[in-house]
Structure formats: structure tokens, C-alpha cells
Design a protein around this motif. Structure first.
Motif, mmCIF file in Angstrom:
data_model
loop_
_atom_site.group_PDB
_atom_site.id
_atom_site.type_symbol
_atom_site.label_atom_id
_atom_site.label_comp_id
_atom_site.label_asym_id
_atom_site.label_seq_id
_atom_site.Cartn_x
_atom_site.Cartn_y
_atom_site.Cartn_z
ATOM 1 N N TYR A 100 0.841 -1.194 0.000
ATOM 2 C CA TYR A 100 0.000 0.000 0.000
ATOM 3 C C TYR A 100 0.882 1.253 0.000
ATOM 4 C CZ TYR A 100 -4.192 -2.764 0.781
ATOM 5 O OH TYR A 100 -5.231 -3.646 0.633
ATOM 6 N N TYR A 101 0.513 2.196 -0.865
ATOM 7 C CA TYR A 101 1.271 3.428 -1.026
ATOM 8 C C TYR A 101 0.368 4.636 -0.780
ATOM 9 C CZ TYR A 101 4.480 0.429 -3.684
ATOM 10 O OH TYR A 101 5.343 -0.570 -4.090
ATOM 11 N N CYS A 102 0.889 5.634 -0.108
ATOM 12 C CA CYS A 102 0.150 6.889 -0.047
ATOM 13 C C CYS A 102 0.676 7.829 -1.126
ATOM 14 C CB CYS A 102 0.211 7.527 1.335
ATOM 15 S SG CYS A 102 1.839 7.990 1.900
ATOM 16 N N HIS A 103 -0.195 8.669 -1.568
ATOM 17 C CA HIS A 103 0.083 9.568 -2.697
ATOM 18 C C HIS A 103 -0.558 10.914 -2.416
ATOM 19 C CE1 HIS A 103 -1.418 11.303 -6.567
ATOM 20 N NE2 HIS A 103 -0.155 11.114 -6.904
ATOM 21 N N GLY A 104 0.133 11.972 -2.784
ATOM 22 C CA GLY A 104 -0.418 13.303 -2.597
ATOM 23 C C GLY A 104 -0.215 14.159 -3.823
ATOM 24 N N ARG A 105 -1.149 15.069 -4.015
ATOM 25 C CA ARG A 105 -1.087 15.965 -5.174
ATOM 26 C C ARG A 105 -1.714 17.300 -4.802
ATOM 27 N NH1 ARG A 105 -4.004 13.165 -9.110
ATOM 28 N NH2 ARG A 105 -2.086 12.227 -9.893
ATOM 29 N N PRO A 106 -1.015 18.392 -5.064
ATOM 30 C CA PRO A 106 -1.640 19.703 -4.816
ATOM 31 C C PRO A 106 -2.652 20.004 -5.903
ATOM 32 C CG PRO A 106 0.566 19.974 -5.717
ATOM 33 C CD PRO A 106 0.365 18.509 -5.522
ATOM 34 N N PRO A 107 -3.859 20.394 -5.574
ATOM 35 C CA PRO A 107 -4.875 20.640 -6.605
ATOM 36 C C PRO A 107 -4.531 21.791 -7.543
ATOM 37 C CG PRO A 107 -5.674 21.334 -4.449
ATOM 38 C CD PRO A 107 -4.391 20.595 -4.217
ATOM 39 N N TRP A 108 -3.633 22.696 -7.126
ATOM 40 C CA TRP A 108 -3.248 23.809 -7.993
ATOM 41 C C TRP A 108 -2.148 23.399 -8.967
ATOM 42 C CZ3 TRP A 108 -2.640 23.605 -2.708
ATOM 43 C CH2 TRP A 108 -1.328 23.429 -2.253
ATOM 44 N N ASN A 109 -1.626 22.177 -8.828
ATOM 45 C CA ASN A 109 -0.586 21.671 -9.732
ATOM 46 C C ASN A 109 -0.743 20.166 -9.875
ATOM 47 O OD1 ASN A 109 1.633 21.296 -11.333
ATOM 48 N ND2 ASN A 109 3.140 21.919 -9.800
ATOM 49 N N PRO A 110 -1.786 19.718 -10.601
ATOM 50 C CA PRO A 110 -2.092 18.283 -10.688
ATOM 51 C C PRO A 110 -0.982 17.432 -11.291
ATOM 52 C CG PRO A 110 -3.928 19.591 -11.470
ATOM 53 C CD PRO A 110 -2.764 20.527 -11.310
ATOM 54 N N SER A 111 -0.037 18.084 -11.977
ATOM 55 C CA SER A 111 1.047 17.309 -12.589
ATOM 56 C C SER A 111 2.114 16.931 -11.573
ATOM 57 C CB SER A 111 1.680 18.100 -13.730
ATOM 58 O OG SER A 111 2.260 19.283 -13.233
ATOM 59 N N ARG A 112 2.012 17.465 -10.387
ATOM 60 C CA ARG A 112 2.991 17.197 -9.344
ATOM 61 C C ARG A 112 2.486 16.055 -8.471
ATOM 62 N NH1 ARG A 112 7.239 20.556 -7.462
ATOM 63 N NH2 ARG A 112 8.741 19.065 -6.631
ATOM 64 N N ASP A 113 3.282 14.976 -8.412
ATOM 65 C CA ASP A 113 2.896 13.801 -7.629
ATOM 66 C C ASP A 113 3.922 13.539 -6.547
ATOM 67 O OD1 ASP A 113 1.854 12.724 -10.664
ATOM 68 O OD2 ASP A 113 0.517 12.476 -8.955
ATOM 69 N N TYR A 114 3.442 13.160 -5.402
ATOM 70 C CA TYR A 114 4.306 12.762 -4.299
ATOM 71 C C TYR A 114 3.888 11.378 -3.832
ATOM 72 C CZ TYR A 114 5.406 17.746 -4.143
ATOM 73 O OH TYR A 114 5.782 19.018 -4.479
ATOM 74 N N TRP A 115 4.871 10.507 -3.693
ATOM 75 C CA TRP A 115 4.606 9.132 -3.274
ATOM 76 C C TRP A 115 5.388 8.816 -2.008
ATOM 77 C CZ3 TRP A 115 1.078 5.992 -5.536
ATOM 78 C CH2 TRP A 115 0.623 6.342 -6.816
ATOM 79 N N GLY A 116 4.747 8.078 -1.134
ATOM 80 C CA GLY A 116 5.448 7.532 0.004
ATOM 81 C C GLY A 116 5.999 6.167 -0.339
ATOM 82 N N GLN A 117 6.833 5.657 0.520
ATOM 83 C CA GLN A 117 7.297 4.287 0.322
ATOM 84 C C GLN A 117 6.161 3.342 0.660
ATOM 85 O OE1 GLN A 117 7.322 5.544 3.182
ATOM 86 N NE2 GLN A 117 7.284 3.934 4.700
ATOM 87 N N GLY A 118 6.167 2.181 0.158
ATOM 88 C CA GLY A 118 5.074 1.256 0.392
ATOM 89 C C GLY A 118 5.136 0.609 1.763
ATOM 90 N N THR A 119 3.971 0.148 2.207
ATOM 91 C CA THR A 119 3.900 -0.648 3.423
ATOM 92 C C THR A 119 3.113 -1.913 3.094
ATOM 93 O OG1 THR A 119 3.313 -0.628 5.784
ATOM 94 C CG2 THR A 119 1.836 0.569 4.311
ATOM 95 N N LEU A 120 3.667 -3.058 3.458
ATOM 96 C CA LEU A 120 3.104 -4.333 3.043
ATOM 97 C C LEU A 120 1.985 -4.777 3.978
ATOM 98 C CD1 LEU A 120 3.166 -6.888 1.263
ATOM 99 C CD2 LEU A 120 4.955 -7.784 2.781
ATOM 100 N N VAL A 121 0.867 -5.118 3.378
ATOM 101 C CA VAL A 121 -0.260 -5.698 4.100
ATOM 102 C C VAL A 121 -0.445 -7.127 3.595
ATOM 103 C CG1 VAL A 121 -2.746 -5.609 4.476
ATOM 104 C CG2 VAL A 121 -1.399 -3.500 4.486
ATOM 105 N N THR A 122 -0.404 -8.068 4.499
ATOM 106 C CA THR A 122 -0.597 -9.470 4.148
ATOM 107 C C THR A 122 -1.774 -10.018 4.940
ATOM 108 O OG1 THR A 122 1.773 -9.744 3.752
ATOM 109 C CG2 THR A 122 0.459 -11.745 3.997
ATOM 110 N N VAL A 123 -2.763 -10.536 4.229
ATOM 111 C CA VAL A 123 -3.952 -11.084 4.871
ATOM 112 C C VAL A 123 -3.968 -12.593 4.640
ATOM 113 C CG1 VAL A 123 -6.452 -10.967 5.092
ATOM 114 C CG2 VAL A 123 -5.159 -8.931 4.419
ATOM 115 N N SER A 124 -3.899 -13.342 5.710
ATOM 116 C CA SER A 124 -3.896 -14.797 5.596
ATOM 117 C C SER A 124 -5.323 -15.333 5.696
ATOM 118 C CB SER A 124 -3.035 -15.402 6.698
ATOM 119 O OG SER A 124 -3.572 -15.101 7.968
#
Length: 117
Positions: free
Chosen positions: A92-116
Motif C-alpha cells: 500500500y502506497y500513499c500519494h499526494g497531489r496539490p490541486p493547484w498543480n495536478p502534474s505534481r505527484d508525491y509518493w510515500g514508500q510502500g507498506t506491506l499488508v498481508t492477509v492470511s
């Protein structure tokens, strides 16, 4: 803006987890924020979104089970995941974008979710 995600782990089907995404930088409260996930061998997909005015959207596969929220005072976005299923297993990754500059993307590092099962 830097994003830091955490909260993943191993859980049994039917269980719950809460992911957190902490943001550094200014104007976070105005950013459109999302959670994406990528399962092995699959494309990254959007799971949930929250706007700067706290409007939310969810993928059909998680509606009624996942809740996205934000605390602008803490510069944090959350994803509460309930009734988890094995098919929710992904990074799972979080992502952010300023609405005044939609071409700008920011990503966090992923965090693993495992469901058994």
C-alpha cells in the motif's frame, strides 16, 4: 513534500489494520491524498481518495470496509481497513497531489499488508 507510510503487517482474514501516512512540508491540508495498492503481478490501483475538503471516494472492492480520513493538524492521512480479505494483500502506497498543480505527484514508500486465509 515527503510522505512516510506505516502500519502494514500480517493479519488474518476478517481482521483490521490502520495505515498512516505522515507528510512533511507546508500546505498539506489542501492536498488531495490517496491510498494505492499493488498486489504481486498486478498493476497499482487506487483504493481510496480524500480531498482537501475531506470529500472521499473508494474503489468498489473496498467500499464499506475501508475508511480514509485525514488529520490536517497532524499532517497525517489514515486508512482504516476492516474485514480484511486475502485479496487485500498488497503493498500500500500513499500519494499526494496539490490541486493547484495536478502534474505534481508525491509518493510515500510502500507498506506491506498481508492477509492470511
Amino acid at each position: 513534500v515527503q510522505l512516510q507510510a506505516c502500519g502494514g503487517g500480517l493479519v488474518q482474514a476478517g481482521g483490521s489494520l490502520r495505515l498512516s501516512c505522515s507528510a512533511s512540508g507546508s500546505n498539506f491540508g489542501w492536498y488531495d491524498m490517496d491510498w494505492y495498492r499493488q498486489a504481486p503481478g498486478k498493476q497499482r490501483e487506487s483504493v481510496a481518495s480524500i480531498s482537501g475538503t475531506s470529500g472521499t471516494k473508494y474503489a468498489d472492492s473496498v467500499k464499506g470496509r475501508f475508511t480514509i480520513s485525514r488529520d490536517n493538524a497532524e499532517n497525517t492521512v489514515y486508512l482504516q481497513m476492516n474485514n480484511l480479505k486475502p485479496e487485500d494483500t498488497a503493498v500500500y502506497y500513499c500519494h499526494g497531489r496539490p490541486p493547484w498543480n495536478p502534474s505534481r505527484d508525491y509518493w510515500g514508500q510502500g507498506t506491506l499488508v498481508t492477509v492470511s486465509s
